[in-house]
Enzyme design. Sequence first.
Site, PDB file in Angstrom:
ATOM      1  N   TYR A 137      26.875  58.965  34.925  1.00 30.37           N
ATOM      2  CA  TYR A 137      26.678  57.550  34.562  1.00 30.37           C
ATOM      3  C   TYR A 137      25.641  57.351  33.462  1.00 30.37           C
ATOM      4  O   TYR A 137      25.575  56.275  32.872  1.00 30.37           O
ATOM      5  CB  TYR A 137      26.325  56.712  35.802  1.00 30.37           C
ATOM      6  CG  TYR A 137      27.575  56.234  36.492  1.00 30.37           C
ATOM      7  CD1 TYR A 137      28.113  54.970  36.221  1.00 30.37           C
ATOM      8  CD2 TYR A 137      28.274  57.053  37.358  1.00 30.37           C
ATOM      9  CE1 TYR A 137      29.279  54.541  36.816  1.00 30.37           C
ATOM     10  CE2 TYR A 137      29.448  56.626  37.959  1.00 30.37           C
ATOM     11  CZ  TYR A 137      29.945  55.369  37.683  1.00 30.37           C
ATOM     12  OH  TYR A 137      31.112  54.947  38.256  1.00 30.37           O
ATOM     13  N   ASP A 142      29.430  58.423  45.796  1.00 27.78           N
ATOM     14  CA  ASP A 142      30.149  59.704  45.774  1.00 27.78           C
ATOM     15  C   ASP A 142      29.948  60.498  44.479  1.00 27.78           C
ATOM     16  O   ASP A 142      30.401  61.624  44.359  1.00 27.78           O
ATOM     17  CB  ASP A 142      31.652  59.473  46.012  1.00 27.78           C
ATOM     18  CG  ASP A 142      32.281  58.598  44.947  1.00 27.78           C
ATOM     19  OD1 ASP A 142      31.640  58.318  43.922  1.00 27.78           O
ATOM     20  OD2 ASP A 142      33.442  58.198  45.140  1.00 27.78           O
TER      21      ASP A 142
HETATM   22  P1  NAD Z   1      39.656  46.785  46.186  1.00 24.93           P
HETATM   23  O1  NAD Z   1      39.539  45.521  45.424  1.00 24.93           O
HETATM   24  O2  NAD Z   1      40.939  47.525  46.202  1.00 24.93           O
HETATM   25  O3  NAD Z   1      39.315  46.489  47.728  1.00 24.93           O
HETATM   26  C1  NAD Z   1      38.204  45.800  48.128  1.00 24.93           C
HETATM   27  C2  NAD Z   1      38.528  44.959  49.345  1.00 24.93           C
HETATM   28  O4  NAD Z   1      37.334  44.287  49.704  1.00 24.93           O
HETATM   29  C3  NAD Z   1      39.587  43.874  49.118  1.00 24.93           C
HETATM   30  O5  NAD Z   1      40.642  44.002  50.047  1.00 24.93           O
HETATM   31  C4  NAD Z   1      38.810  42.577  49.317  1.00 24.93           C
HETATM   32  O6  NAD Z   1      39.567  41.539  49.918  1.00 24.93           O
HETATM   33  C5  NAD Z   1      37.700  43.038  50.239  1.00 24.93           C
HETATM   34  N1  NAD Z   1      36.555  42.126  50.306  1.00 24.93           N
HETATM   35  C6  NAD Z   1      36.025  41.380  49.329  1.00 24.93           C
HETATM   36  N2  NAD Z   1      34.989  40.676  49.811  1.00 24.93           N
HETATM   37  C7  NAD Z   1      34.869  40.985  51.127  1.00 24.93           C
HETATM   38  C8  NAD Z   1      33.977  40.574  52.171  1.00 24.93           C
HETATM   39  N3  NAD Z   1      33.011  39.697  51.942  1.00 24.93           N
HETATM   40  N4  NAD Z   1      34.152  41.101  53.410  1.00 24.93           N
HETATM   41  C9  NAD Z   1      35.130  41.986  53.654  1.00 24.93           C
HETATM   42  N5  NAD Z   1      36.009  42.402  52.711  1.00 24.93           N
HETATM   43  C10 NAD Z   1      35.872  41.918  51.459  1.00 24.93           C
HETATM   44  O7  NAD Z   1      38.466  47.728  45.690  1.00 24.93           O
HETATM   45  P2  NAD Z   1      38.406  49.316  45.519  1.00 24.93           P
HETATM   46  O8  NAD Z   1      38.668  49.658  44.112  1.00 24.93           O
HETATM   47  O9  NAD Z   1      39.196  49.969  46.564  1.00 24.93           O
HETATM   48  O10 NAD Z   1      36.853  49.577  45.802  1.00 24.93           O
HETATM   49  C11 NAD Z   1      36.243  49.246  47.028  1.00 24.93           C
HETATM   50  C12 NAD Z   1      34.740  49.301  46.891  1.00 24.93           C
HETATM   51  O11 NAD Z   1      34.287  50.641  46.864  1.00 24.93           O
HETATM   52  C13 NAD Z   1      34.185  48.661  45.612  1.00 24.93           C
HETATM   53  O12 NAD Z   1      32.982  48.001  45.913  1.00 24.93           O
HETATM   54  C14 NAD Z   1      33.894  49.861  44.739  1.00 24.93           C
HETATM   55  O13 NAD Z   1      32.974  49.575  43.739  1.00 24.93           O
HETATM   56  C15 NAD Z   1      33.358  50.775  45.798  1.00 24.93           C
HETATM   57  N6  NAD Z   1      33.243  52.204  45.450  1.00 24.93           N
HETATM   58  C16 NAD Z   1      32.001  52.728  45.564  1.00 24.93           C
HETATM   59  C17 NAD Z   1      31.782  54.055  45.308  1.00 24.93           C
HETATM   60  C18 NAD Z   1      30.383  54.557  45.380  1.00 24.93           C
HETATM   61  O14 NAD Z   1      30.102  55.595  44.834  1.00 24.93           O
HETATM   62  N7  NAD Z   1      29.443  53.862  46.015  1.00 24.93           N
HETATM   63  C19 NAD Z   1      32.839  54.862  44.947  1.00 24.93           C
HETATM   64  C20 NAD Z   1      34.118  54.307  44.826  1.00 24.93           C
HETATM   65  C21 NAD Z   1      34.309  52.966  45.112  1.00 24.93           C
HETATM   66  C1  G6P Z   2      32.537  56.736  41.027  1.00 21.58           C
HETATM   67  C2  G6P Z   2      31.276  55.994  41.310  1.00 21.58           C
HETATM   68  C3  G6P Z   2      31.587  54.665  41.964  1.00 21.58           C
HETATM   69  C4  G6P Z   2      32.556  53.871  41.159  1.00 21.58           C
HETATM   70  C5  G6P Z   2      33.797  54.690  40.862  1.00 21.58           C
HETATM   71  C6  G6P Z   2      34.658  53.963  39.861  1.00 21.58           C
HETATM   72  O1  G6P Z   2      33.150  57.146  42.190  1.00 21.58           O
HETATM   73  O2  G6P Z   2      30.405  56.714  42.117  1.00 21.58           O
HETATM   74  O3  G6P Z   2      30.407  53.979  42.200  1.00 21.58           O
HETATM   75  O4  G6P Z   2      32.948  52.721  41.857  1.00 21.58           O
HETATM   76  O5  G6P Z   2      33.435  55.914  40.305  1.00 21.58           O
HETATM   77  O6  G6P Z   2      35.856  54.618  39.750  1.00 21.58           O
HETATM   78  P1  G6P Z   2      37.130  53.901  39.107  1.00 21.58           P
HETATM   79  O7  G6P Z   2      38.159  54.957  39.220  1.00 21.58           O
HETATM   80  O8  G6P Z   2      37.378  52.684  39.996  1.00 21.58           O
HETATM   81  O9  G6P Z   2      36.745  53.537  37.740  1.00 21.58           O
HETATM   82 MN    MN Z   3      28.784  55.338  42.871  1.00 22.86          MN
END
Ligand code: NAD
Ligand code: G6P
Ligand code: MN
Length: 442
Positions: A265, A171
Amino acid sequence: MKQEFKIVICGGGSTYTPGIVKDLLQEKALRIKELWLYDIDKERQDKVALIVREVIKSICPTLAFHVSTVPGEALLDADFIMAQMRVGKLEMRVRDEKIALKHGCIGQETCGAGGMAYGMRTIYPMVELIDLCEKYATKDYWIVNYSNPAAIVAKATQKLRPHARILNICDMPVEIEARMAEILGVSIEDLETDYFGLNHYGWFTKVRCKGEDVTEQLKNHVSEHGYLSKASYDDALVRDPDWLHTFQNAGKIMRLFPDYLPNTYWQYYLLGDDILSDSDIENTRGLQVIQNREKKVLKAAWQLEQGHEINLEQFYVGIHGKFIVSVVKALAYDTRSRQLVIVPNQGIIKNLPEDAMVEVPAYLTSRGPEPIRIGSIPSFYKGLMEQQNACEELLVEAAIEGSYSKALQAFTMNRTIPSANIAKEILDEMIEANKEYWPELK
Ligand code: NAD
Ligand code: G6P
Ligand code: MN
């Protein structure tokens, strides 16, 4: 073409789930047959599901909604799997950050030592998710993946399951586009950007607003104010002091390297000394997220358990939700919308390796992304990306081969770790801390 879809959110217990469900249901063009949450942690997911039920009640009370930890049930005949798993949860995010900081290196979720540790944890659970989808989901399923580190997930799944229908997304570029729109005082839909990079390590080369080139205007603004304008302060993300600082830092990068508009980043790669002097091992980003985003979700779930009402406004996740929903919509209905996504290079950036996973604009069809060609990139940008790509490549190979020496090479290759001595110290400590999660390295 199918019109109604079974959608599964994998990582149903994520802090983002209520906000994403809100955006899913508000996108009236997307017709949902069933919505499922799937997670491996029942207790956590059940809590989040309480909030999700309230969201559904307020927008679409007739929706068929289910919650499960059984893959054969949740993923059965699924059309779209929105993945957002955090392997090891926020507790391991904090451990990564602290180990790196203790050794004088940047402690960050997706960059540097923390990103590599998180990558090692996530590769096989994501491969397992693909295998489960191959077994249970519809044959033309799509996994739209947010699970980080998206760069390493993309590389590993491309190597291990090259035919999987997975599209990795981030995102951050769209979040920056939102800041650009605020600066210009226009709607984000009016913007079209040219961009190239690896995930989290990319550059905007051109920005058009309703067809007019506004790149120079934006560069001038960003040099002076970063990605911030008066309007930005209405955004929940910008109101978070850590993100405010990040959007400011982009100004410094812009002044140093005025060719292109940077992804935020780059601060971890290019301004490492600034980042380290701003870091506090007792108040890492992971700890801040536990204290804020996670606490908010757990508190709302607790209030619902107690029979209290909650304010659903607080679960707005902004661009994050809208972006993944628009990607799903494009794949579902062949909208061919132009989005920045992560795809195999295969010549898109001419002078980067064919098998690098690059983040570039693509038109999203129901068959998947059709990326645009970039051509050759200048030496500075190429060099930075080659180093990061080599680091990620070595890390993935280390995981696949169970190779300690490749893991050490990956840690040594990373630009945020200054020497092989420190790389070894951090790696050895990471291995110990991640016993439960990492493949064995010999
Ligand atoms: P969070 O810890 O609140 O939630 C993650 C959930 O994943 C937990 O409920 C956990 O039990 C579950 N989980 C762990 N292993 C699993 C598996 N093998 N199968 C199914 N579920 C599983 O995390 P969050 O802060 O809400 O973030 C969620 C994800 O989104 C993270 O990987 C974060 O880095 C990612 N994220 C990515 C972007 C991006 O730009 N790509 C942006 C924001 C967040
Ligand atoms: C952005 C990035 C994600 C990352 C997040 C972390 O959205 O694209 O890849 O996981 O920031 O945000 P946080 O608020 O969890 O530090
Ligand atoms: Mn990202």
